[in-house]
Design a protein around this motif. Structure first.
Motif, short mmCIF file in Angstrom:
data_model
loop_
_atom_site.label_atom_id
_atom_site.label_comp_id
_atom_site.label_asym_id
_atom_site.label_seq_id
_atom_site.Cartn_x
_atom_site.Cartn_y
_atom_site.Cartn_z
N TRP A 34 32.99 69.09 -10.89
CA TRP A 34 33.18 68.62 -9.52
C TRP A 34 33.37 67.11 -9.55
N TYR A 35 34.42 66.66 -8.87
CA TYR A 35 34.72 65.24 -8.76
C TYR A 35 34.77 64.84 -7.29
N GLN A 36 34.46 63.57 -7.06
CA GLN A 36 34.65 62.96 -5.74
C GLN A 36 35.74 61.90 -5.88
N GLN A 37 36.77 61.98 -5.02
CA GLN A 37 37.82 60.97 -5.08
C GLN A 37 37.93 60.30 -3.72
N ILE A 38 37.48 59.06 -3.68
CA ILE A 38 37.62 58.26 -2.48
C ILE A 38 39.03 57.69 -2.44
N PRO A 43 39.26 59.73 -9.57
CA PRO A 43 38.18 60.71 -9.41
C PRO A 43 36.91 60.26 -10.12
N LEU A 46 31.00 64.17 -10.67
CA LEU A 46 29.68 64.37 -10.06
C LEU A 46 28.80 65.25 -10.93
N PHE A 65 23.12 65.74 -2.43
CA PHE A 65 24.12 66.63 -3.02
C PHE A 65 23.43 67.67 -3.90
N ASP A 86 30.50 59.58 2.48
CA ASP A 86 30.85 60.79 1.75
C ASP A 86 32.28 61.25 2.05
N ALA A 88 35.81 61.78 1.57
CA ALA A 88 36.54 61.74 0.30
C ALA A 88 37.20 63.09 0.10
N TYR A 90 37.09 66.19 -2.46
CA TYR A 90 36.23 66.77 -3.49
C TYR A 90 37.08 67.73 -4.32
N ARG A 112 39.44 67.98 1.50
CA ARG A 112 39.37 66.65 2.12
C ARG A 112 38.29 66.67 3.18
#
Lengths: 116, 109
Positions: A34-38, A43, A46, A65, A86, A88, A90, A112
């Motif tokens: 799992w990645y978070q990309q703002i 990315p 996580l 989380f 938060d 972003a 995912y 998104r």
């Protein structure tokens, strides 16, 4: 071969609400990320699963989380309660390689999240 | 700390011109990967480099891994409008996998 599936594609919530994302990796892929990309950034990893076990979750903000992959196939990522920062995309990715970072990661379309 | 830097941040080229993006790591990497992300899309794996000094080609794309395994480059010859997107390098740092900030390429027809 079907790709990585994610749902929902879009989610809008208010701060302090909860949200959950679902990911179904490519069939047979043991490793799931799992990645978070703002917006405007690369990315950020996580959490990484190997089958149903956590390999690394050092970047996961565990106060809000959580993630699980109970049967070693699909996975859910939850945020409770959500904060404005938060917001972003995912991304879920999977890989056939059992060893860390030794093989191609296939990414899903992402979810998104907008937190108001 | 774990740092992956990329330059330039943005690049605007005329179709047919060449393009190069550079990736620098704060520490030696066992391997480096390159991904492309189209606007509104998700990252797509391009290539993995493992050996010091390695050079790999994919049609108009040439990838290079530095001798010290701390830097890498991606060169596109004669850009096309289909090359538009953000190019990320990424590498392993212990159990973590770190993406650079990316280079956003726009190609003017």
């Amino acid at each position: 071969e079907a790709g990585v599936a994610q749902s929902p594609r879009y989610k809008i919530i208010e701060k302090r609400q909860s949200v959950a994302f679902w990911c179904n990796p490519i069939s047979g892929h043991a490793t799931l990320y799992w990645y978070q990309q703002i917006l405007g950034q690369g990315p950020k990893l996580l959490i990484q699963f190997q089958n149903n076990g956590v390999v690394d979750d050092s970047q996961l903000p565990k106060d809000r989380f959580s993630a699980e992959r109970l049967k070693g196939v699909d996975s859910t990522l939850k945020i409770q309660p959500a904060k404005l920062e938060d917001s972003a995309v995912y991304l879920c990715a999977s890989s056939s390689s059992p060893a860390p970072w030794g093989d191609t990661q296939y990414f899903g379309p992402g979810t998104r999240l907008t937190v108001l | 700390g774990q740092q992956v830097m990329q330059i330039p941040q943005y690049q605007h080229v005329q179709e047919g011109e060449d393009f190069t993006t550079y990736c620098n790591s704060s520490t030696t990497l066992s391997n480096i990967q390159w991904y492309k992300q189209r606007p509104g899309g998700h990252p797509v794996f391009l290539i993995q480099l493992v050996k010091s000094g390695e050079v790999k080609k994919q049609k108009r794309l040439t990838f290079q891994f530095g001798e010290a395994k701390k830097n890498s480059s991606l060169h596109i010859t004669a850009t096309q409008t289909t090359d538009v997107g953000t190019y990320f390098c990424a590498g392993p740092y212990g159990q973590n996998f770190v993406f650079g900030p990316g280079t956003r390429l726009s190609v003017l027809p």
